[in-house]
Design a protein around this motif. Sequence first.
Motif, PDB file in Angstrom:
ATOM      1  N   ILE A 150       7.841   6.712   1.767  1.00 47.02           N
ATOM      2  CA  ILE A 150       7.747   5.758   0.665  1.00 47.02           C
ATOM      3  C   ILE A 150       9.075   5.026   0.565  1.00 47.02           C
ATOM      4  O   ILE A 150      10.134   5.668   0.482  1.00 47.02           O
ATOM      5  N   GLU A 151       9.048   3.699   0.601  1.00 46.14           N
ATOM      6  CA  GLU A 151      10.248   2.889   0.473  1.00 46.14           C
ATOM      7  C   GLU A 151      10.118   1.990  -0.754  1.00 46.14           C
ATOM      8  O   GLU A 151       9.046   1.453  -1.014  1.00 46.14           O
ATOM      9  N   MET A 152      11.219   1.806  -1.488  1.00 47.85           N
ATOM     10  CA  MET A 152      11.180   0.942  -2.668  1.00 47.85           C
ATOM     11  C   MET A 152      12.495   0.193  -2.818  1.00 47.85           C
ATOM     12  O   MET A 152      13.572   0.767  -2.622  1.00 47.85           O
ATOM     13  N   ASN A 153      12.402  -1.091  -3.174  1.00 50.21           N
ATOM     14  CA  ASN A 153      13.603  -1.885  -3.412  1.00 50.21           C
ATOM     15  C   ASN A 153      13.818  -2.096  -4.910  1.00 50.21           C
ATOM     16  O   ASN A 153      13.089  -1.538  -5.739  1.00 50.21           O
ATOM     17  N   ALA A 154      14.788  -2.917  -5.248  1.00 45.22           N
ATOM     18  CA  ALA A 154      15.137  -3.116  -6.660  1.00 45.22           C
ATOM     19  C   ALA A 154      14.092  -3.937  -7.410  1.00 45.22           C
ATOM     20  O   ALA A 154      14.131  -3.998  -8.643  1.00 45.22           O
ATOM     21  N   PHE A 155      13.169  -4.580  -6.687  1.00 45.02           N
ATOM     22  CA  PHE A 155      12.050  -5.272  -7.323  1.00 45.02           C
ATOM     23  C   PHE A 155      10.860  -4.339  -7.557  1.00 45.02           C
ATOM     24  O   PHE A 155       9.787  -4.795  -7.958  1.00 45.02           O
ATOM     25  N   GLU A 156      11.011  -3.061  -7.243  1.00 49.81           N
ATOM     26  CA  GLU A 156       9.932  -2.064  -7.335  1.00 49.81           C
ATOM     27  C   GLU A 156       8.849  -2.292  -6.285  1.00 49.81           C
ATOM     28  O   GLU A 156       7.732  -1.775  -6.401  1.00 49.81           O
ATOM     29  N   THR A 157       9.165  -3.070  -5.257  1.00 48.08           N
ATOM     30  CA  THR A 157       8.228  -3.279  -4.156  1.00 48.08           C
ATOM     31  C   THR A 157       8.169  -2.026  -3.304  1.00 48.08           C
ATOM     32  O   THR A 157       9.216  -1.484  -2.924  1.00 48.08           O
ATOM     33  N   VAL A 158       6.954  -1.584  -2.976  1.00 44.78           N
ATOM     34  CA  VAL A 158       6.766  -0.316  -2.281  1.00 44.78           C
ATOM     35  C   VAL A 158       6.071  -0.525  -0.939  1.00 44.78           C
ATOM     36  O   VAL A 158       5.132  -1.323  -0.817  1.00 44.78           O
ATOM     37  N   TRP A 159       6.567   0.177   0.054  1.00 48.21           N
ATOM     38  CA  TRP A 159       5.878   0.339   1.336  1.00 48.21           C
ATOM     39  C   TRP A 159       5.577   1.824   1.470  1.00 48.21           C
ATOM     40  O   TRP A 159       6.478   2.647   1.566  1.00 48.21           O
ATOM     41  N   ASP A 160       4.289   2.198   1.463  1.00 50.33           N
ATOM     42  CA  ASP A 160       3.899   3.601   1.587  1.00 50.33           C
ATOM     43  C   ASP A 160       3.007   3.763   2.815  1.00 50.33           C
ATOM     44  O   ASP A 160       2.109   2.965   3.052  1.00 50.33           O
ATOM     45  N   LEU A 161       3.250   4.794   3.581  1.00 51.48           N
ATOM     46  CA  LEU A 161       2.534   4.995   4.838  1.00 51.48           C
ATOM     47  C   LEU A 161       2.542   6.461   5.235  1.00 51.48           C
ATOM     48  O   LEU A 161       3.363   7.251   4.748  1.00 51.48           O
ATOM     49  N   ILE A 162       1.611   6.810   6.114  1.00 54.45           N
ATOM     50  CA  ILE A 162       1.553   8.141   6.712  1.00 54.45           C
ATOM     51  C   ILE A 162       1.842   8.017   8.197  1.00 54.45           C
ATOM     52  O   ILE A 162       1.402   7.065   8.846  1.00 54.45           O
ATOM     53  N   LEU A 163       2.571   8.957   8.736  1.00 49.22           N
ATOM     54  CA  LEU A 163       2.750   9.084  10.176  1.00 49.22           C
ATOM     55  C   LEU A 163       2.068  10.364  10.633  1.00 49.22           C
ATOM     56  O   LEU A 163       2.288  11.434  10.055  1.00 49.22           O
ATOM     57  N   THR A 164       1.246  10.258  11.658  1.00 47.34           N
ATOM     58  CA  THR A 164       0.537  11.431  12.153  1.00 47.34           C
ATOM     59  C   THR A 164       1.478  12.404  12.845  1.00 47.34           C
ATOM     60  O   THR A 164       1.188  13.591  12.946  1.00 47.34           O
ATOM     61  N   LYS A 165       2.596  11.899  13.314  1.00 51.42           N
ATOM     62  CA  LYS A 165       3.642  12.702  13.960  1.00 51.42           C
ATOM     63  C   LYS A 165       4.871  11.815  14.075  1.00 51.42           C
ATOM     64  O   LYS A 165       4.790  10.608  13.816  1.00 51.42           O
ATOM     65  N   PRO A 166       6.023  12.337  14.450  1.00 50.60           N
ATOM     66  CA  PRO A 166       7.203  11.481  14.596  1.00 50.60           C
ATOM     67  C   PRO A 166       7.006  10.425  15.684  1.00 50.60           C
ATOM     68  O   PRO A 166       6.225  10.600  16.617  1.00 50.60           O
ATOM     69  N   TYR A 167       7.751   9.313  15.559  1.00 49.89           N
ATOM     70  CA  TYR A 167       7.655   8.234  16.534  1.00 49.89           C
ATOM     71  C   TYR A 167       7.886   8.721  17.962  1.00 49.89           C
ATOM     72  O   TYR A 167       7.236   8.268  18.901  1.00 49.89           O
ATOM     73  N   ARG A 168       8.820   9.660  18.141  1.00 48.74           N
ATOM     74  CA  ARG A 168       9.161  10.129  19.492  1.00 48.74           C
ATOM     75  C   ARG A 168       7.957  10.763  20.184  1.00 48.74           C
ATOM     76  O   ARG A 168       7.916  10.851  21.406  1.00 48.74           O
ATOM     77  N   ASP A 169       6.984  11.238  19.386  1.00 49.67           N
ATOM     78  CA  ASP A 169       5.793  11.895  19.928  1.00 49.67           C
ATOM     79  C   ASP A 169       4.587  10.963  19.917  1.00 49.67           C
ATOM     80  O   ASP A 169       3.450  11.409  19.903  1.00 49.67           O
ATOM     81  N   LYS A 170       4.875   9.654  19.933  1.00 45.88           N
ATOM     82  CA  LYS A 170       3.825   8.631  19.969  1.00 45.88           C
ATOM     83  C   LYS A 170       2.935   8.692  18.725  1.00 45.88           C
ATOM     84  O   LYS A 170       1.730   8.919  18.798  1.00 45.88           O
TER      85      LYS A 170
END
Length: 377
Positions: A150-170
């Motif tokens: 979950i990422e949020m900036n000072a405008f309260e804008t949110v990016w929320d996502l799920i990763l099935t595994k770390p990027y290194r493991d595709k």
Amino acid sequence: MKFIKSIFVLLLSFLVFQSCDQKQTTEQASASLNVLSEIPVLDIEFIPEKYVAYKTKSPINVDGELTEGEWGGIEWTNEFKDLEGDKKPKPLYSTKVKMVWDDDYFYFGAELIEPHIWATLKNHDDIVLYNNDFEIFIDPDGDTHEYCEIEMNAFETVWDLILTKPYRDKAKVINSWHIYGMKKAVKVYGTINDPSDLDEKWTLEIAIPWKVMEELASHGGAPVNGEQWRVNFLRVNWQPDFSDGTYKYKINPETNKRYNNYNWIWTVSGNSGCHAPELWSFVQFSDLKPGTDKFKDNPNDEVKWALRQIYYRQRAFMKEHNEYASNTAQLKTDDLSVDGIDFKPEISMMNGRWEAKQTGFDGKTVFIRWDGKVWLE
């Protein structure tokens, strides 16, 4: 918990996604965070932060203000450090967090000291890390797979996502995932997007409903007393240029490109980046009176960490030999040990992939496999 101190190898893959648009977007985000496709030898001692999150008697009023009545008796985390630890200078500004919970929500309260508070992104699921932001990573069952960001900036804008595994493991990124029912708020101590003055800080509150976490956790509902989750925080901070009276990225005159952002993190993860869940902090949930409980180390986490060295070495072996090792002798594991058990992991192979297991503590067997997933049976 006494963790093995070792030098290990981390090999990260470029970010791979299904659609061209996602791939382009993620590669740009990766570049902005200076994520490396391959990490040679990472010399870092694994010392995860540990925190006891206490159950609050009354729900937090999520308004962005960390009031004394709601948060006063709750301890701060240690202040964030640079992602790469002592290899980089101490962060310019302080960042710290508090956590509590109740039967419905997991609450976060963060304080980010910042003399220049600025933001541009306003749409949900914008790539918020292109602004100064605060990021939360949660792996409820600690298997290093199926975790959320979950990422949020000072405008309260949110990016929320799920990763099935770390990027290194595709990893497969589920960008369509949303935290329905999440509460969020920011309080700015200053004036946002006004470079004519100096600001003091911005504080934020986020409440994540347990119901949304059920698809990632080992059970539904709130955690039980003593349960532990893997959690980490990251703060992205860009160098601003406001010479013309507006905020924009500061440009490096030698490259004519913007300076890389700063990455300040709770538990240092070195060059492995923030998407190495095995390096995240531990949060223990307690229903006792705040300040009266102690973090309880789980000895099976030592076994997990020792098996993680098998994973790192298997990746290095694959790079050199174009196949995985079929036994521990090939990986030279004699230097690995865990106090209290005879550490002799068994490796089994199937269709070119591997799985390792080791008898742990409390009648449990610990497993790890080729894509990094770790679990107990």
